[in-house]
Write a protein that holds these residues in place. Structure first.
Motif, PDB file in Angstrom:
ATOM      1  N   ASP A   1      -3.463   3.922  -2.374  1.00  0.00           N
ATOM      2  CA  ASP A   1      -3.656   2.971  -3.466  1.00  0.00           C
ATOM      3  C   ASP A   1      -2.737   1.765  -3.284  1.00  0.00           C
TER       4      ASP A   1
ATOM      5  N   ARG B   1       0.844  -1.192   0.000  1.00  0.00           N
ATOM      6  CA  ARG B   1       0.000   0.000   0.000  1.00  0.00           C
ATOM      7  C   ARG B   1       0.880   1.243   0.000  1.00  0.00           C
TER       8      ARG B   1
ATOM      9  N   VAL C   1      -3.001   8.462  -9.488  1.00  0.00           N
ATOM     10  CA  VAL C   1      -2.564   7.665  -8.335  1.00  0.00           C
ATOM     11  C   VAL C   1      -2.889   8.459  -7.081  1.00  0.00           C
TER      12      VAL C   1
ATOM     13  N   ARG D   1      -5.343  12.683  -5.101  1.00  0.00           N
ATOM     14  CA  ARG D   1      -4.803  11.898  -6.199  1.00  0.00           C
ATOM     15  C   ARG D   1      -4.042  12.815  -7.161  1.00  0.00           C
TER      16      ARG D   1
ATOM     17  N   GLY E   1      -3.103   2.511  -8.762  1.00  0.00           N
ATOM     18  CA  GLY E   1      -4.195   3.374  -9.179  1.00  0.00           C
ATOM     19  C   GLY E   1      -4.575   3.032 -10.610  1.00  0.00           C
TER      20      GLY E   1
END
Length: 241
Positions: free
Chosen positions: A171, A15, A167, A44, A120
Motif C-alpha cells: 500500500d 510504498r 492496511v 492485509r 490503505g
C-alpha cells in the motif's frame, strides 16, 4: 539562540515494502515478554487505535497504546548500521528494530510531528520519535545498542491512528496534511538528546499541540528543574535507583 534549519520539502508518499507484526515471546536472560521479533505479514491487516491485529507488546506501560500504535523505521538505515556494527544476520531483513512499517524514501529529517498519512483504508498521524530501550541490546547482542540508536538519531517514529482501516503490504503511504512542519522528528531528537537544555527549544516543544503528554512532561520538567532525566533504566534495563 540556535535557530532550527527549515525542514526539507516533504516527500509526498512511500510504498510499504514490508508490513510487520510480532507475537509475544520471552526475550533474553530476563525472559521478559516482548513482541520485538516482528516478521512480514502476507495479507492485509486491520489497524486500530491500539495497533495492528496480531501485533503484541510485552510492556504495555512503555510500548504500544494510542500514541505508539505503529512504529516506522526507514530501511535505508540498515546500510548505515552495517558500516557501523558489521554485517550482522539481524540486519539481513526488515524487522530488526521491531518496526511495523518498512519503507524507502522517508526519514527523520523529512517526517514531522503531526504529519497525517493515508495508508490503505487507515488514516494515521506521526505522534513522536522512538525512545530506544534495552531490548535492542539483547536483540542485537550489543550491550549499548539502545544508546547507539539514541545517539545516532536513527530512531524511527510512531503513529497514532485517526481512522481505523485495513492496511496491506505494498500500500501507498500518502502524505495528506502537515500540522507541525517546522518540527521534523530530527528536531525533536536534538531537543531531547543533543541540545538537551536549550530552554527556548524545550519551551517550543512543550507548546506543541500534537505532542504526547509524556514528551510534554519531559520538556516541562527540564525547564522547571534544569536537569536531565536518568536514562539508564530505559537504555540498560537496570533497576532504577
Amino acid at each position: 539562540m540556535i535557530v532550527a534549519e527549515p525542514p526539507p520539502p516533504p516527500k509526498s508518499s512511500a510504498r510499504i515494502d514490508h508490513l510487520l507484526i510480532g507475537a509475544l515471546a520471552p526475550l533474553g536472560d530476563k525472559r521478559a515478554p516482548s513482541g520485538i521479533d516482528k516478521h512480514p505479514a502476507r495479507r492485509r491487516l486491520k489497524l486500530g487505535r491500539e495497533g495492528f491485529e496480531g501485533d503484541f507488546q510485552g510492556d504495555r506501560k512503555n510500548h504500544g497504546g494510542p500514541d505508539k500504535a505503529a512504529h516506522h523505521y526507514p530501511f535505508e538505515h540498515y546500510a548505515t548500521w552495517r558500516t557501523e556494527i558489521g554485517a550482522l544476520p539481524r540486519l539481513d531483513q526488515p524487522g530488526a528494530f521491531g518496526e511495523n512499517f518498512s519503507t524507502r524514501g522517508l526519514d527523520e529529517d523529512s517526517v514531522a510531528l503531526g504529519d497525517v498519512f493515508r495508508v490503505g483504508a487507515a488514516l494515521i498521524e506521526v505522534s513522536q520519535g522512538r525512545q530506544p530501550c534495552w531490548k535492542l541490546n539483547v536483540r542485537f547482542a550489543i550491550p549499548d545498542m539502545a544508546m547507539r540508536v539514541q545517539k545516532s538519531g536513527r530512531t524511527g517514529w510512531y503513529y497514532r491512528v485517526l481512522e481505523d482501516g485495513f492496511v496491506a503490504p505494498g500500500d501507498e503511504l500518502r502524505l495528506i496534511d502537515r500540522r507541525s512542519p517546522d518540527w521534523p522528528i530530527s528536531r525533536l531528537w536534538r531537543a531531547l538528546y543533543v541540545d538537551s537544555q536549550n530552554s527556548e527549544e524545550l519551551a517550543a516543544m512543550a507548546a506543541l499541540a500534537r505532542l504526547p503528554d509524556g514528551w510534554r512532561r519531559i520538556a516541562e520538567r527540564r525547564l522547571a528543574m534544569r536537569t536531565i532525566e536518568d536514562w539508564s533504566a530505559r537504555l540498560t534495563g537496570a533497576d532504577p535507583a
